[in-house]
Write a protein that holds these residues in place. Structure first.
Motif, PDB file in Angstrom:
ATOM      1  N   ASN A  79       0.849  -1.193   0.000  1.00 45.70           N
ATOM      2  CA  ASN A  79       0.000   0.000   0.000  1.00 45.70           C
ATOM      3  C   ASN A  79       0.887   1.246   0.000  1.00 45.70           C
ATOM      4  O   ASN A  79       1.480   1.612   1.014  1.00 45.70           O
ATOM      5  CB  ASN A  79      -0.905  -0.023   1.242  1.00 45.70           C
ATOM      6  CG  ASN A  79      -1.934   1.088   1.241  1.00 45.70           C
ATOM      7  OD1 ASN A  79      -1.626   2.236   0.936  1.00 45.70           O
ATOM      8  ND2 ASN A  79      -3.164   0.752   1.596  1.00 45.70           N
ATOM      9  N   LYS A  80       0.994   1.904  -1.158  1.00 43.57           N
ATOM     10  CA  LYS A  80       1.880   3.066  -1.276  1.00 43.57           C
ATOM     11  C   LYS A  80       1.497   4.173  -0.309  1.00 43.57           C
ATOM     12  O   LYS A  80       2.354   4.841   0.272  1.00 43.57           O
ATOM     13  CB  LYS A  80       1.855   3.602  -2.712  1.00 43.57           C
ATOM     14  CG  LYS A  80       2.532   2.707  -3.729  1.00 43.57           C
ATOM     15  CD  LYS A  80       2.522   3.360  -5.106  1.00 43.57           C
ATOM     16  CE  LYS A  80       3.217   2.474  -6.131  1.00 43.57           C
ATOM     17  NZ  LYS A  80       3.225   3.094  -7.481  1.00 43.57           N
ATOM     18  N   ASN A  81       0.212   4.383  -0.152  1.00 50.78           N
ATOM     19  CA  ASN A  81      -0.246   5.440   0.742  1.00 50.78           C
ATOM     20  C   ASN A  81       0.264   5.202   2.158  1.00 50.78           C
ATOM     21  O   ASN A  81       0.621   6.145   2.872  1.00 50.78           O
ATOM     22  CB  ASN A  81      -1.777   5.488   0.740  1.00 50.78           C
ATOM     23  CG  ASN A  81      -2.318   6.819   1.200  1.00 50.78           C
ATOM     24  OD1 ASN A  81      -1.972   7.858   0.659  1.00 50.78           O
ATOM     25  ND2 ASN A  81      -3.168   6.790   2.212  1.00 50.78           N
ATOM     26  N   TYR A  82       0.327   3.918   2.534  1.00 49.30           N
ATOM     27  CA  TYR A  82       0.763   3.573   3.884  1.00 49.30           C
ATOM     28  C   TYR A  82       2.279   3.634   4.024  1.00 49.30           C
ATOM     29  O   TYR A  82       2.805   4.356   4.876  1.00 49.30           O
ATOM     30  CB  TYR A  82       0.266   2.182   4.275  1.00 49.30           C
ATOM     31  CG  TYR A  82       0.857   1.722   5.592  1.00 49.30           C
ATOM     32  CD1 TYR A  82       0.412   2.268   6.794  1.00 49.30           C
ATOM     33  CD2 TYR A  82       1.890   0.790   5.630  1.00 49.30           C
ATOM     34  CE1 TYR A  82       0.980   1.888   7.999  1.00 49.30           C
ATOM     35  CE2 TYR A  82       2.455   0.404   6.825  1.00 49.30           C
ATOM     36  CZ  TYR A  82       1.999   0.953   8.010  1.00 49.30           C
ATOM     37  OH  TYR A  82       2.568   0.586   9.199  1.00 49.30           O
ATOM     38  N   TYR A  83       3.000   2.865   3.187  1.00 51.25           N
ATOM     39  CA  TYR A  83       4.444   2.779   3.443  1.00 51.25           C
ATOM     40  C   TYR A  83       5.161   4.093   3.143  1.00 51.25           C
ATOM     41  O   TYR A  83       6.164   4.421   3.786  1.00 51.25           O
ATOM     42  CB  TYR A  83       5.082   1.586   2.729  1.00 51.25           C
ATOM     43  CG  TYR A  83       5.223   1.647   1.230  1.00 51.25           C
ATOM     44  CD1 TYR A  83       6.157   2.483   0.609  1.00 51.25           C
ATOM     45  CD2 TYR A  83       4.454   0.816   0.415  1.00 51.25           C
ATOM     46  CE1 TYR A  83       6.301   2.512  -0.763  1.00 51.25           C
ATOM     47  CE2 TYR A  83       4.596   0.840  -0.965  1.00 51.25           C
ATOM     48  CZ  TYR A  83       5.518   1.690  -1.553  1.00 51.25           C
ATOM     49  OH  TYR A  83       5.665   1.716  -2.917  1.00 51.25           O
TER      50      TYR A  83
END
Length: 448
Positions: free
Chosen positions: A260-264
């Motif tokens: 999850n790009k938004n997360y990492y």
């Protein structure tokens, strides 16, 4: 059905009719919010000790910055175990464990001061932040769960607004009780302290013992407050909002989070933000004393001014989040923080110091907003996801050590004081935050 990510990231739109806090949650919300002030106190009563311990123990900037390394590395060490613990048990149990570890670490200041041992202080801060890691890993997602998802980031910003109140209290105690009373800070400079230690070792040792007794006082006091809060939480009924669950395999959750790009990207941005925050608040005293010739007490007063600005800006930004998307506001403030940091580097005299103070207005929004954006739409995975964002506080352990080493190494630019030139490092950090905000904004527009 509205996509959860869009609903959260679009919090600047049409929130007037959506409750900020869930029904029956006001009391628990207020009680959990007190925790934000408690860890704020610990953070900011400890920051000035980097300067104080440098003089008391006659060590380098790099060595004294190990105070921050131990303090914030404790977050990294304990955040994931804390998240796994609350998945199995409950938010309330996590809070009680956190308070217990906080008190234990604070009380270790007693033997550390009596033995005049720098490394026991380091151990004390490390254990203390085990407790803070439990509290942050528990309290942040608990607050997010206390109402509609659409207002989650605003709700967390509101709770986080009370963190600077604890920080401000810690700063004021550090200024009026610690820095103002330490005998070692009455000397003109470190070399004068070294000369005194060489000429009269027994008198110097007596001064060290007296100064360390002053340092331990606030930690003994806060341990009493923490133990009282433990009793309050033991006898308080706290709602179960789904904090404990063993649904889903650990490996599967980690796999989803790392994809999850938004997360990492949020975890990375958080690490750089916390590093910038701690550097700006820790080295403001060095900036005042070493580039302007002010006293450490005066430097801490400017730190207090920065925290007041931070507090006021937090409430203003929480209001603005009702009208402006979190990513847009985050981007604007990251750019503003970069500008103020350039001012601290290149502007001379008090104007440079005022620029350094001004950075705090821009930082006020960053931690909870990055936190809220990064956890958008994660559902139950947010319980472990929150641990990654708390582990990111390790940026506060690593960056100040690097900054201390930069100061010890000398100026990056010829003719510029090394304290000033070391602030290029926070500029890099704010640039990372700005990039994350920009990418989060683009993702929201694409999904909308």
């Amino acid at each position: 059905m509205i996509d959860k990510t869009v609903a959260l990231e679009g919090q600047g739109e049409n929130q007037g009719s959506i409750a900020l806090i869930g029904q029956g949650m006001l009391g628990p919300f207020m009680l959990v919010t007190t925790l934000f002030a408690l860890w704020g106190f610990a953070n900011d009563v400890t920051n000035p000790l980097v300067k104080a311990f440098k003089e008391i123990f006659l060590i380098s900037n790099t060595q004294s910055s190990l105070v921050q390394f131990a303090f914030y590395f404790g977050y990294f060490t304990m955040a994931l175990p804390a998240a796994l613990f609350i998945r199995k048990y409950s938010y309330k149990t996590g809070i009680l464990i956190g308070l217990g570890l906080y008190a234990a670490g604070a009380l270790l200041a007693i033997p550390a001061s009596l033995l005049m041992n720098f490394w026991i202080f380091i151990l004390a801060f490390y254990i203390l932040t085990f407790g803070l890691a439990f509290l942050e890993t528990t309290a942040n997602p608990y607050i997010l769960s206390m109402g509609p998802e659409e207002t989650a980031t605003r709700r967390l910003n509101l709770a986080q607004a009370f963190n600077p109140m604890g920080s401000l209290t810690g700063m004021m105690i550090a200024s009026s009780y610690i820095l103002a009373e330490l005998q070692v800070l009455k000397f003109e400079n470190t070399e004068a302290v070294r000369a005194f230690a060489a000429s009269d070792p027994s008198a110097h040792q007596a001064m060290q013992l007296a100064d360390l007794a002053i340092v331990r006082g606030p930690y003994i006091a806060i341990s009493g407050v923490i133990l009282f809060m433990m009793v309050v939480f033991v006898f308080s009924k706290m709602p179960d909002t789904g904090g404990h669950s063993e649904d889903g395999k650990f490996g599967d959750i980690i796999g989803r989070l790392t994809k999850n790009k938004n997360y990492y990207e949020g975890v990375i941005a958080q690490a750089f933000y916390v590093g910038a925050q701690i550097m700006c608040w820790t080295y403001i005293i060095h900036y005042a004393t070493e580039t302007l010739g002010l006293s450490a007490e005066s430097g801490q007063k400017h730190n207090i001014a920065a925290m007041i600005l931070f507090l006021c800006s937090r409430f203003i930004c929480t209001f603005l989040l009702g009208y402006i998307k979190p990513s847009q506001l985050l981007l604007s403030l990251a750019v503003g923080a970069t500008g103020f940091t350039f001012g601290a580097i290149f502007l001379e005299g008090m104007v440079g110091l005022y620029s350094l103070v001004g950075i705090s207005a821009c930082m006020s929004l960053m931690f909870p907003t990055i936190y809220g954006i990064a956890l958008d739409g994660l559902g139950d995975d947010a319980k472990l996801g929150s641990a990654g964002l708390v582990m990111a506080i390790v940026g506060g352990a690593l960056m100040p050590v690097v900054m201390g080493a930069l100061i010890d190494a000398g100026p990056i630019i010829d003719g510029m004081h090394p304290v000033k030139s070391s602030f290029f490092l926070p500029i890099v950090c704010f640039a990372v935050v700005a990039l994350y905000a920009y990418r989060a904004k683009k993702r929201h527009l694409h999904e909308a």
